[in-house]
Design a protein around this motif. Sequence first.
Motif, short mmCIF file in Angstrom:
data_model
loop_
_atom_site.label_atom_id
_atom_site.label_comp_id
_atom_site.label_asym_id
_atom_site.label_seq_id
_atom_site.Cartn_x
_atom_site.Cartn_y
_atom_site.Cartn_z
N PHE A 2 0.85 -1.18 0.00
CA PHE A 2 0.00 0.00 0.00
C PHE A 2 0.88 1.23 0.00
O PHE A 2 1.58 1.51 0.97
N SER A 3 0.86 1.96 -1.10
CA SER A 3 1.68 3.17 -1.22
C SER A 3 0.92 4.42 -0.85
O SER A 3 1.51 5.46 -0.61
N GLY A 4 -0.41 4.31 -0.83
CA GLY A 4 -1.23 5.50 -0.62
C GLY A 4 -1.52 6.21 -1.92
O GLY A 4 -2.24 7.21 -1.94
N GLY A 5 -0.97 5.68 -3.02
CA GLY A 5 -1.22 6.25 -4.33
C GLY A 5 -2.60 5.84 -4.85
O GLY A 5 -3.29 5.02 -4.24
N ILE A 6 -2.96 6.40 -5.96
CA ILE A 6 -4.31 6.19 -6.51
C ILE A 6 -4.62 4.71 -6.74
O ILE A 6 -5.72 4.25 -6.43
N ASP A 7 -3.66 3.95 -7.28
CA ASP A 7 -3.91 2.53 -7.57
C ASP A 7 -4.21 1.73 -6.31
O ASP A 7 -5.20 1.01 -6.24
N SER A 8 -3.35 1.88 -5.29
CA SER A 8 -3.57 1.08 -4.09
C SER A 8 -4.80 1.55 -3.31
O SER A 8 -5.49 0.73 -2.70
N VAL A 9 -5.10 2.84 -3.35
CA VAL A 9 -6.30 3.33 -2.67
C VAL A 9 -7.56 2.80 -3.36
O VAL A 9 -8.50 2.35 -2.69
N ILE A 10 -7.58 2.82 -4.69
CA ILE A 10 -8.75 2.31 -5.43
C ILE A 10 -8.95 0.83 -5.15
O ILE A 10 -10.07 0.39 -4.87
N ILE A 11 -7.88 0.06 -5.18
CA ILE A 11 -7.99 -1.38 -4.91
C ILE A 11 -8.51 -1.61 -3.49
O ILE A 11 -9.42 -2.42 -3.27
N ALA A 12 -7.97 -0.88 -2.53
CA ALA A 12 -8.43 -1.02 -1.14
C ALA A 12 -9.89 -0.62 -0.99
O ALA A 12 -10.65 -1.28 -0.28
N MET A 13 -10.31 0.44 -1.68
CA MET A 13 -11.70 0.88 -1.60
C MET A 13 -12.65 -0.17 -2.20
O MET A 13 -13.73 -0.42 -1.66
N ILE A 14 -12.23 -0.78 -3.30
CA ILE A 14 -13.05 -1.83 -3.92
C ILE A 14 -13.18 -3.01 -2.97
O ILE A 14 -14.27 -3.54 -2.77
N LEU A 15 -12.06 -3.44 -2.39
CA LEU A 15 -12.10 -4.56 -1.44
C LEU A 15 -13.01 -4.25 -0.26
O LEU A 15 -13.78 -5.10 0.18
N LYS A 16 -12.91 -3.03 0.24
CA LYS A 16 -13.76 -2.64 1.37
C LYS A 16 -15.24 -2.65 0.97
O LYS A 16 -16.09 -3.14 1.71
N LYS A 17 -15.53 -2.11 -0.22
CA LYS A 17 -16.91 -2.07 -0.70
C LYS A 17 -17.48 -3.49 -0.86
O LYS A 17 -18.66 -3.72 -0.64
N LEU A 18 -16.62 -4.43 -1.24
CA LEU A 18 -17.02 -5.83 -1.41
C LEU A 18 -17.02 -6.60 -0.09
O LEU A 18 -17.23 -7.82 -0.07
N ASN A 19 -16.76 -5.88 1.01
CA ASN A 19 -16.71 -6.47 2.35
C ASN A 19 -15.67 -7.59 2.47
O ASN A 19 -15.88 -8.58 3.16
N LYS A 20 -14.55 -7.42 1.78
CA LYS A 20 -13.44 -8.39 1.86
C LYS A 20 -12.51 -7.99 3.00
O LYS A 20 -12.23 -6.81 3.20
N LYS A 21 -12.05 -8.95 3.74
CA LYS A 21 -11.09 -8.69 4.81
C LYS A 21 -9.70 -8.59 4.17
O LYS A 21 -9.28 -9.48 3.44
N PHE A 22 -9.01 -7.50 4.44
CA PHE A 22 -7.68 -7.30 3.88
C PHE A 22 -6.87 -6.40 4.80
O PHE A 22 -7.42 -5.70 5.66
N THR A 23 -5.58 -6.43 4.62
CA THR A 23 -4.67 -5.56 5.35
C THR A 23 -3.76 -4.88 4.34
O THR A 23 -3.24 -5.53 3.43
N CYS A 24 -3.58 -3.58 4.50
CA CYS A 24 -2.66 -2.83 3.66
C CYS A 24 -1.28 -2.89 4.32
O CYS A 24 -1.16 -2.73 5.54
N TYR A 25 -0.26 -3.14 3.53
CA TYR A 25 1.11 -3.19 4.03
C TYR A 25 1.93 -2.08 3.41
O TYR A 25 1.88 -1.87 2.19
N PHE A 26 2.68 -1.38 4.24
CA PHE A 26 3.60 -0.35 3.77
C PHE A 26 4.98 -0.69 4.32
O PHE A 26 5.16 -0.82 5.53
N ALA A 27 5.93 -0.91 3.43
CA ALA A 27 7.29 -1.26 3.84
C ALA A 27 8.22 -0.09 3.57
O ALA A 27 8.08 0.61 2.56
N TYR A 28 9.15 0.12 4.48
CA TYR A 28 10.13 1.19 4.31
C TYR A 28 11.45 0.76 4.94
O TYR A 28 11.51 -0.21 5.69
N SER A 29 12.49 1.49 4.62
CA SER A 29 13.80 1.23 5.19
C SER A 29 14.45 2.54 5.60
O SER A 29 14.49 3.48 4.81
N LYS A 30 14.96 2.60 6.81
CA LYS A 30 15.68 3.78 7.28
C LYS A 30 17.00 3.96 6.54
O LYS A 30 17.57 5.04 6.53
N GLU A 31 17.48 2.88 5.91
CA GLU A 31 18.74 2.93 5.18
C GLU A 31 18.69 3.88 4.00
O GLU A 31 19.72 4.32 3.51
#
Length: 92
Positions: A2-31
């Motif tokens: 999950f980047s917070g960009g338009i693609d991942s937000v739209i996909i998450a919104m569709i999943l939520k509207k379909l009442n699908k259980k999901f988790t958004c993951y955001f990975a980062y590195s301090k390096e």
Amino acid sequence: MFSGGIDSVIIAMILKKLNKKFTCYFAYSKEFGENKDILFVKEISKKYGFDLKVVEVNKKETEKAIKHLVEKIESSNAIKIEIGRASCRERV
């Protein structure tokens, strides 16, 4: 991922509207320096009620995981790697 960009937000919104259980993951590195996207994805997730997991990774672990995944899927295609990585996370 999950980047917070338009693609991942739209996909998450569709999943939520379909009442699908999901988790958004955001990975980062301090390096790679400060990551200002963390605040943004937290804000978007809170605004739309998405379950968000923020995961800190390091370069060495990421390189090792990608090398292993490339060997398993027998491809270095970036899209196939991302799909394979996401599939592995789903099973964990």
